[in-house]
Write a protein that holds these residues in place. Structure first.
Motif, PDB file in Angstrom:
ATOM      1  N   ASN A 193       0.823  -1.218   0.000  1.00 18.94           N
ATOM      2  CA  ASN A 193       0.000   0.000   0.000  1.00 18.94           C
ATOM      3  C   ASN A 193       0.855   1.266   0.000  1.00 18.94           C
ATOM      4  N   SER A 194       2.018   1.208   0.667  1.00 21.02           N
ATOM      5  CA  SER A 194       2.912   2.376   0.686  1.00 21.02           C
ATOM      6  C   SER A 194       3.401   2.706  -0.720  1.00 21.02           C
ATOM      7  N   VAL A 195       3.805   1.672  -1.459  1.00 22.54           N
ATOM      8  CA  VAL A 195       4.299   1.898  -2.824  1.00 22.54           C
ATOM      9  C   VAL A 195       3.157   2.350  -3.731  1.00 22.54           C
ATOM     10  N   ALA A 196       1.999   1.709  -3.620  1.00 23.96           N
ATOM     11  CA  ALA A 196       0.852   2.098  -4.435  1.00 23.96           C
ATOM     12  C   ALA A 196       0.459   3.545  -4.164  1.00 23.96           C
ATOM     13  N   SER A 197       0.447   3.938  -2.889  1.00 20.40           N
ATOM     14  CA  SER A 197       0.103   5.319  -2.530  1.00 20.40           C
ATOM     15  C   SER A 197       1.131   6.308  -3.060  1.00 20.40           C
ATOM     16  N   PHE A 198       2.398   5.897  -3.082  1.00 16.66           N
ATOM     17  CA  PHE A 198       3.444   6.756  -3.626  1.00 16.66           C
ATOM     18  C   PHE A 198       3.168   7.035  -5.102  1.00 16.66           C
ATOM     19  N   PHE A 199       2.791   5.998  -5.837  1.00 19.90           N
ATOM     20  CA  PHE A 199       2.514   6.171  -7.268  1.00 19.90           C
ATOM     21  C   PHE A 199       1.319   7.085  -7.500  1.00 19.90           C
ATOM     22  N   THR A 200       0.220   6.811  -6.817  1.00 21.57           N
ATOM     23  CA  THR A 200      -0.977   7.635  -7.036  1.00 21.57           C
ATOM     24  C   THR A 200      -0.754   9.059  -6.548  1.00 21.57           C
ATOM     25  N   GLY A 201       0.053   9.208  -5.503  1.00 23.97           N
ATOM     26  CA  GLY A 201       0.372  10.550  -5.027  1.00 23.97           C
ATOM     27  C   GLY A 201       1.216  11.346  -5.991  1.00 23.97           C
TER      28      GLY A 201
END
Length: 243
Positions: A193-201
């Motif tokens: 989730n941290s990596v996914a959130s980094f991308f969407t952010g």
């Protein structure tokens, strides 16, 4: 054999080969094979690490598409137009078969160029691309916050993801077997989730990104050694063509 009724570069040279009964099925098969071979020869790429030429996935897809298209074209055409249908199907099949592969070939090359020397491994599996990010360069021990010195690497990935926006992104978290199953499952989910959130952010469309944690279920190496456990602590990105 007399040749007539066909024009090539402004002069009459031969009748269309698929309309010439004397040439028959063997000649049609040769033409299909030539299309498939042309796809293979014309779609080679350069491996950025070895410097060697290799047949791209686009070429393989085009070759397979040519053969499949020829079979379908011949089967669906009338008996009179079967040879013409095979040729048309072979050309169309080559274009469709090579399209996705060519798109993913270009994306793979861009990723390899940007990620060389970062510690991130790029693997090609058919039309999918997998990025393997070792946990020791991505996260601090037992943490789910991305290391700040890894931001630049992820930003390089994001540049490619934005350019090639016709791919879905599956982010998966993995752990070693140290600790309980429940704890490892939760940690893997938090890291994904941290990596996914980094991308969407950073502007990657959220509809393209999926995060999943697998805990310790899919090790790359044995958990009996420290080196093996370190290899198993990782985040993977799987890039899949949107079909």
């Amino acid at each position: 054999m007399q040749f007539k009724d066909a024009v090539v570069i402004g002069r009459r040279v031969s009748r269309h080969p698929f309309k010439d009964k004397a040439l028959g099925e063997p000649y049609m098969k040769k033409w299909v094979a030539m299309i498939a071979l042309g796809s293979l020869v014309g779609c080679t790429t350069l491996d950025p690490y070895t410097g060697e030429s290799k047949t791209s996935s686009a070429a393989k897809g085009a070759g397979a598409g040519a053969v499949a298209g020829a079979i379908i074209g011949a089967a669906t055409a009338s008996k009179k137009d079967r040879k013409k249908g095979a040729l048309t199907g072979a050309v169309g099949g080559a274009a469709i078969g090579g399209g996705i592969g060519y798109y993913m070939d270009r994306q793979e090359m861009a990723l390899r160029q940007r990620l060389e020397g970062t510690g991130v491994r790029v693997q090609r599996e058919g039309d999918n691309i997998r990025l393997i990010m070792p946990g020791n360069i991505t996260f601090a021990t037992d943490r789910a916050d991305i290391r700040t010195d890894f931001y630049d690497t992820l930003d390089s990935v994001i540049i490619v993801l934005k350019e090639f926006d016709q791919t879905a992104i599956r982010v998966s978290g993995h752990t070693d077997s140290t600790g309980s199953d429940v704890y490892n499952q939760t940690l893997s989910e938090r890291r994904a989730n941290s990596v996914a959130s980094f991308f969407t952010g950073r502007g990657v469309a959220s509809g393209r990104v999926q995060a999943v944690g697998y805990g310790e279920r899919y090790p790359l190496a044995s958990n009996d050694s420290e080196a093996g456990r370190q290899a198993n602590r990782r985040v993977e990105l799987e890039l899949l063509p949107l079909k």
